[in-house]
Write a protein that holds these residues in place. Structure first.
Motif, PDB file in Angstrom:
ATOM      1  N   HIS A  69      10.498  11.557   2.234  1.00  0.00           N
ATOM      2  CA  HIS A  69       9.050  11.384   2.299  1.00  0.00           C
ATOM      3  C   HIS A  69       8.376  10.396   1.659  1.00  0.00           C
ATOM      4  N   PRO A  70       7.437   9.736   2.494  1.00  0.00           N
ATOM      5  CA  PRO A  70       6.840   8.557   1.942  1.00  0.00           C
ATOM      6  C   PRO A  70       6.574   8.781   0.319  1.00  0.00           C
ATOM      7  N   ASP A  71       5.968   9.822  -0.355  1.00  0.00           N
ATOM      8  CA  ASP A  71       5.454   9.976  -1.482  1.00  0.00           C
ATOM      9  C   ASP A  71       6.595  10.042  -2.458  1.00  0.00           C
ATOM     10  N   ASP A  72       7.851   9.934  -1.855  1.00  0.00           N
ATOM     11  CA  ASP A  72       8.959   9.907  -2.987  1.00  0.00           C
ATOM     12  C   ASP A  72       9.354   8.618  -3.335  1.00  0.00           C
ATOM     13  N   VAL A  73       8.924   7.604  -2.542  1.00  0.00           N
ATOM     14  CA  VAL A  73       8.926   6.231  -3.024  1.00  0.00           C
ATOM     15  C   VAL A  73       8.150   6.087  -4.155  1.00  0.00           C
ATOM     16  N   PRO A  74       8.849   5.332  -5.199  1.00  0.00           N
ATOM     17  CA  PRO A  74       8.186   4.992  -6.336  1.00  0.00           C
ATOM     18  C   PRO A  74       7.037   4.053  -6.229  1.00  0.00           C
ATOM     19  N   LEU A  75       5.814   4.301  -6.849  1.00  0.00           N
ATOM     20  CA  LEU A  75       4.633   3.311  -6.711  1.00  0.00           C
ATOM     21  C   LEU A  75       5.061   2.067  -7.110  1.00  0.00           C
ATOM     22  N   THR A  76       4.496   0.926  -6.399  1.00  0.00           N
ATOM     23  CA  THR A  76       4.732  -0.374  -6.862  1.00  0.00           C
ATOM     24  C   THR A  76       4.515  -0.640  -8.115  1.00  0.00           C
ATOM     25  N   THR A  77       3.297  -0.060  -8.522  1.00  0.00           N
ATOM     26  CA  THR A  77       2.744  -0.407  -9.892  1.00  0.00           C
ATOM     27  C   THR A  77       3.660   0.169 -11.054  1.00  0.00           C
ATOM     28  N   VAL A 118       3.353   2.563   2.559  1.00  0.00           N
ATOM     29  CA  VAL A 118       4.803   2.501   1.963  1.00  0.00           C
ATOM     30  C   VAL A 118       5.517   1.620   3.206  1.00  0.00           C
ATOM     31  N   ASP A 119       6.173   0.519   2.611  1.00  0.00           N
ATOM     32  CA  ASP A 119       6.720  -0.475   3.438  1.00  0.00           C
ATOM     33  C   ASP A 119       7.952   0.150   4.106  1.00  0.00           C
ATOM     34  N   TRP A 120       8.558  -0.523   5.178  1.00  0.00           N
ATOM     35  CA  TRP A 120       9.585  -0.081   5.883  1.00  0.00           C
ATOM     36  C   TRP A 120      10.965   0.266   5.095  1.00  0.00           C
ATOM     37  N   LEU A 121      11.120  -0.607   4.073  1.00  0.00           N
ATOM     38  CA  LEU A 121      12.276  -0.501   3.301  1.00  0.00           C
ATOM     39  C   LEU A 121      12.088   0.703   2.401  1.00  0.00           C
ATOM     40  N   ARG A 122      10.818   1.182   2.143  1.00  0.00           N
ATOM     41  CA  ARG A 122      10.576   2.182   1.364  1.00  0.00           C
ATOM     42  C   ARG A 122      10.843   1.879  -0.081  1.00  0.00           C
ATOM     43  N   THR A 123      10.457   0.437  -0.576  1.00  0.00           N
ATOM     44  CA  THR A 123      10.935   0.136  -1.948  1.00  0.00           C
ATOM     45  C   THR A 123       9.557  -0.375  -2.420  1.00  0.00           C
ATOM     46  N   MET A 124       8.349  -0.096  -1.685  1.00  0.00           N
ATOM     47  CA  MET A 124       7.147  -0.388  -2.131  1.00  0.00           C
ATOM     48  C   MET A 124       6.203   0.553  -1.836  1.00  0.00           C
ATOM     49  N   ARG A 125       5.181   1.163  -2.675  1.00  0.00           N
ATOM     50  CA  ARG A 125       4.134   2.150  -2.198  1.00  0.00           C
ATOM     51  C   ARG A 125       2.860   1.753  -3.105  1.00  0.00           C
ATOM     52  N   GLY A 126       1.986   1.747  -2.228  1.00  0.00           N
ATOM     53  CA  GLY A 126       0.368   1.471  -2.600  1.00  0.00           C
ATOM     54  C   GLY A 126      -0.406   2.885  -2.790  1.00  0.00           C
ATOM     55  N   ARG A 127      -1.549   2.727  -3.073  1.00  0.00           N
ATOM     56  CA  ARG A 127      -2.326   3.967  -2.885  1.00  0.00           C
ATOM     57  C   ARG A 127      -3.755   3.870  -2.471  1.00  0.00           C
ATOM     58  N   SER A 128      -3.708   3.081  -1.351  1.00  0.00           N
ATOM     59  CA  SER A 128      -4.867   3.006  -0.569  1.00  0.00           C
ATOM     60  C   SER A 128      -5.408   4.069  -0.181  1.00  0.00           C
ATOM     61  N   LYS A 129      -6.875   4.306  -0.198  1.00  0.00           N
ATOM     62  CA  LYS A 129      -7.803   5.488   0.084  1.00  0.00           C
ATOM     63  C   LYS A 129      -8.430   5.649   1.230  1.00  0.00           C
ATOM     64  N   VAL A 130      -8.228   4.320   2.049  1.00  0.00           N
ATOM     65  CA  VAL A 130      -8.724   4.240   3.328  1.00  0.00           C
ATOM     66  C   VAL A 130      -8.270   3.078   4.361  1.00  0.00           C
ATOM     67  N   LEU A 131      -8.042   3.589   5.542  1.00  0.00           N
ATOM     68  CA  LEU A 131      -7.473   2.953   6.442  1.00  0.00           C
ATOM     69  C   LEU A 131      -8.584   2.520   7.631  1.00  0.00           C
ATOM     70  N   LEU A 132      -8.716   1.399   8.009  1.00  0.00           N
ATOM     71  CA  LEU A 132      -9.949   1.019   8.924  1.00  0.00           C
ATOM     72  C   LEU A 132      -8.950   0.393  10.085  1.00  0.00           C
ATOM     73  N   LYS A 133      -9.505   0.974  11.376  1.00  0.00           N
ATOM     74  CA  LYS A 133      -9.000   0.638  12.882  1.00  0.00           C
ATOM     75  C   LYS A 133      -9.818  -0.147  13.504  1.00  0.00           C
ATOM     76  N   PRO A 134     -10.109  -1.486  13.495  1.00  0.00           N
ATOM     77  CA  PRO A 134     -11.455  -1.888  14.264  1.00  0.00           C
ATOM     78  C   PRO A 134     -10.505  -2.369  15.803  1.00  0.00           C
ATOM     79  N   ARG A 135     -11.428  -2.415  16.703  1.00  0.00           N
ATOM     80  CA  ARG A 135     -10.778  -2.674  18.097  1.00  0.00           C
ATOM     81  C   ARG A 135     -11.287  -4.273  18.389  1.00  0.00           C
TER      82      ARG A 135
END
Lengths: 549, 549
Positions: A69-77, A118-135
């Protein structure tokens, strides 16, 4: 199965184990090549090349290189010593303001956020709280104008297929996704110029163009997921650089939104335009740190009428180099790819993906692709080259494919190496440009240097571009092994005046290696450009520029 | 003479005046093509293409497009309303300081200064009092550091073959010539990467490479004089863009000296390098306003084994466009040039240079070049294309050449148009990118608009790149005629979203037309870059950036 994949050139050329080819039995399947359950109709899978993007159809389907699961990836920080810069924190008022700009497209749900953190390699994880999807570009402009005023940091994200952690937040940066900006604006069938929004998936564009007898000038293993805007932002390389050159040459125009929300419209469709500085070049390869690319104008070549793929075994790296020289001389303008992989790569795709080597075992393998306008002429040229290469022992085994299905099978051997590596253990990835003569020396050197502390050390890549993908696997991440690899790999590369990042970029993970390939004056100028274009530093912070002043 | 230039394809294809070709008399000279006294062994003469550089072998010999003494050319400051910026004036102490840096290479003699103060077109003249001739990058660095401290303005100059007054001083700027920086540093015969100093003459590099079975990725009419550093600084286009792309793709690395003397070494020889921003791109096409290019690393293609040139007559511009589409489809990867010229161009090269049209008179002519690795295959492809084009009336007359001498004769018809124009009177030159469908409409429009106030209105150029060279001649310069041309030509171009400078750049003469092709945000960013890289504005002042704030 591996049906009908028989050499077209005379049997006597196969000096090595000619019986293996089952000559005279064209309908006898030779070998099984597909992974269980896989079909050749699947989207091209990731493998060696990856370009800068390197995502897989798995990623496309919400999976990744690792199954956790993405949350198993260690936080980058937690893994890296990095300090948050004094940006503002997203407030409820900010969310309400975003909702006014993007009604219904402000995402705060945990699940969708987990995927983009989380990146595709699953070696980095941030903790953003918002995702914006402009068109639209106008929406991107309004978002950035707001973030600039509020001092909010933003991470632009395309297909999130990068290999260096450039497309995911490190702390709580807002993720600005181009996923809904996926419209083709215009295609001109005389000039071959395509204009489209930044979020178009590369494979969708390829399909759109193939229907109109054109192709994209770039092709990556991650084509099923990566976005053209991300490709341009990372100056993606991949499989067609040898033939069609880099994006610095094929991209004709860009529309970019600057950090303060200014829309920079350089979206020309002209092949030539010498009116002032070529500003679009600034953004090609800047990894979203100087502006957000919102639309791309790109010159697309006509679809080749004939394509051949030859998969050949070579007895040594010297022969690989000589085969390349012969190829360039004898295939000339129809040569469209020259890739190599070593025996260890073949072992890994066999072991982890059940792909089978279609030729006699060799120390090295090369994949040669030709693309031209006459099947007959190309075939004559390729046969002459193969006769020469076999005759003088440069190549000791080989097979040629001309139909789509078989060509994809051969390409899979090369393209799925990355996937096989990710199943082999924790992967230390290096993407290096070197003078071709020295390309493989580093692999040999590392095998000796690392001994049994590494599980596998492999070398493969775009030999035609002098680009080595050097990968080391181990059962798990180990600071000791990392210490044995770095800075040794970078120092070795710098001593050859190579590049420590040929096509993957710097992102977060390689930014402190910049000094191995660029002099201090260049780094100073980079900082000057960043300060000019993004004075508050809100665009993709902690990326590209070295952490140390 | 025009010997042996007979069609290779079946005689029946020549529906138009087949007798003209003197079939069956292969040894009967057909026509005289050389100018009196000229030999085909001469350096390639200037003509249409010019690239950005556009100088002639005449210029190379100290002559120019007009026969008058340089001092007869009106001073730029007399013809144009331009104010000197508050730079320092070169003093005796400055000359002594330069002499310490460049012993014996500080030129103050009137004759040599007269030549470097005037551009090749003889429409601009500065009054610089000193010409500096460094040999090394270190010397350039010391000069610029000194000038920066002293606030002395500097005009970098290569072969001085530009068409927009970018390479000559406007007031008393110091002329910094690259003429003695003419050494090849390295050539790598496997990768095809050439590294050389900025002052190497393009034709010398071409010869150097041809001896090693490679070619330069660019070719210009001015090759006998222009410097590779100037080519890069102006993003020279020319005759090979269609095949090998722009310098933004083929230049791999640059060494540049910044305004304050800092040496920026980005002289990599790698095909791929994604370590940070691609800084070299900033200087490609910046016309010496952001830094002085001192060395270039460039990717050179292998020399084609077979080259064909076809010179064809088309009955209308619609047929020219259809011929181009057919060419792209049927010649595919071997198409290396597609140039066009109208009947007026042919009349001018006949009248002023005594060149004779080798085919039946037509409204338009196209020159098609193929370059490939198999003479036999290329010939089959070209014949099939010609059969098609003649069969459906796209082309009504034509001839093909395969040997060097005859190919040069055919190329001369296209390349010497500029020279013929300069002998026709005062020339108003426009170099425009347009959508190919509209490419010739502007020429027709201007003939109607100008009526008898213009002597000749011609259109020719790199059709394959959408690049029109539009030229208007008159007996002498006339403000009325200029007023009828400008801003009309620019407004017409802007309405088509074209470029008001496809390959010639902006230099001094076109800088105020920038706004027709670039939006205000782009112009602001250009000013920001100039301020970042050259805060005192000493490098090539009065060039590229608009005079109005």
């Amino acid at each position: 199965m591996w049906p009908h994949l028989l050499p077209r050139w005379p049997a006597w050329l196969f000096r090595a184990a000619p019986g293996w080819w089952q000559q005279g039995h064209p309908h006898v399947p030779v070998r099984t090549v597909c992974a269980p359950g896989a079909t050749v109709e699947q989207r091209r899978r990731p493998g060696g090349p990856w370009g800068v993007q390197g995502a897989s159809p798995l990623a496309h389907r919400g999976c990744s290189s690792a199954s956790s699961h993405p949350d198993d990836v260690p936080l980058t920080t937690e893994r890296y010593p990095v300090q948050r810069l004094p940006f503002a924190v997203v407030s409820e008022e900010d969310l309400a303001a975003f909702e006014l700009i993007l009604p219904g497209r402000v995402v705060t749900g945990a699940e969708e956020l987990a995927a983009v953190n989380v990146d595709w390699l699953r070696t980095m994880r941030g903790r953003s709280k918002v995702l914006l999807k402009p068109r639209t570009t106008e929406e991107v402009s309004r978002i950035l104008r707001y973030c600039h005023e509020r001092n909010l940091a933003v991470t632009p994200q395309g297909g999130n297929t990068g290999m260096v952690g450039g497309s995911v937040p490190v702390f709580d940066e807002i993720v600005l996704s181009t996923s809904l900006m996926n419209q083709v604006v215009h295609f001109h069938s005389v000039s071959g110029v395509l204009v489209c929004q930044a979020g178009c998936v590369l494979e969708d564009l390829s399909q759109y163009l193939e229907d109109r007898d054109f192709i994209m000038p770039l092709d990556l293993g991650s084509k099923g997921s990566c976005h053209i805007g991300g490709n341009v932002a990372t100056n993606a390389g991949g499989l067609r650089v040898l033939r069609y050159g880099s994006l610095h040459g094929t991209v004709l125009g860009l529309e970019v939104v600057l950090a303060d929300g200014t829309i920079l419209n350089c979206l020309t469709s002209l092949r030539k335009d010498n009116t002032g500085y070529d500003l679009k070049q600034l953004f090609i390869g800047s990894e979203g740190t100087l502006g957000v690319i919102t639309a791309v104008s790109i010159l697309c070549p006509p679809k080749p009428k004939a394509v051949n793929v030859a998969f050949l075994g070579c007895p040594g790296f010297t022969e690989v180099l000589q085969t390349f020289s012969s190829c360039k001389g004898m295939l000339g303008e129809i040569l469209s790819a020259f890739e190599f992989m070593d025996a260890e790569c073949m072992r890994l795709v066999g072991q982890h993906l059940s792909l089978t080597c279609p030729v006699r075992e060799s120390l090295f393998y090369v994949l040669v692709e030709t693309s031209g306008s006459s099947a007959e002429h190309d075939s004559v040229k390729l046969d002459a080259f193969l006769e020469h290469a076999l005759g003088c022992g440069l190549v000791t085994a080989g097979t040629v494919a001309t139909d789509q299905r078989k060509m994809k099978m051969l390409w899979a051997l090369r393209e799925r190496i990355t996937e096989a590596l990710s199943r082999d253990g924790y992967v230390y990835k290096y993407d290096i440009s070197l003078p071709v003569e020295r390309l493989y020396d580093l692999v040999t050197d590392l095998r000796t240097r690392l001994g049994p502390s590494a599980k596998t050390v492999v070398g493969y890549g775009h030999l035609g571009d002098g680009n080595l993908h050097l990968n080391v696997t181990a059962e798990a991440f180990s600071p000791q092994l990392l210490g044995a690899l770095e800075p040794h790999v970078y120092e070795w590369t710098a001593a050859q005046r190579g590049s420590v990042s040929a096509e993957h970029g710097l992102g977060f993970r390689k930014r402190d290696a910049l000094g191995y390939s660029k002099p201090p004056a260049a780094v100073r100028l980079m900082r000057g450009l960043k300060a000019l274009l993004d004075p508050k530093g809100i665009l993709n912070p902690y990326k590209t520029l070295p952490s140390r002043a």
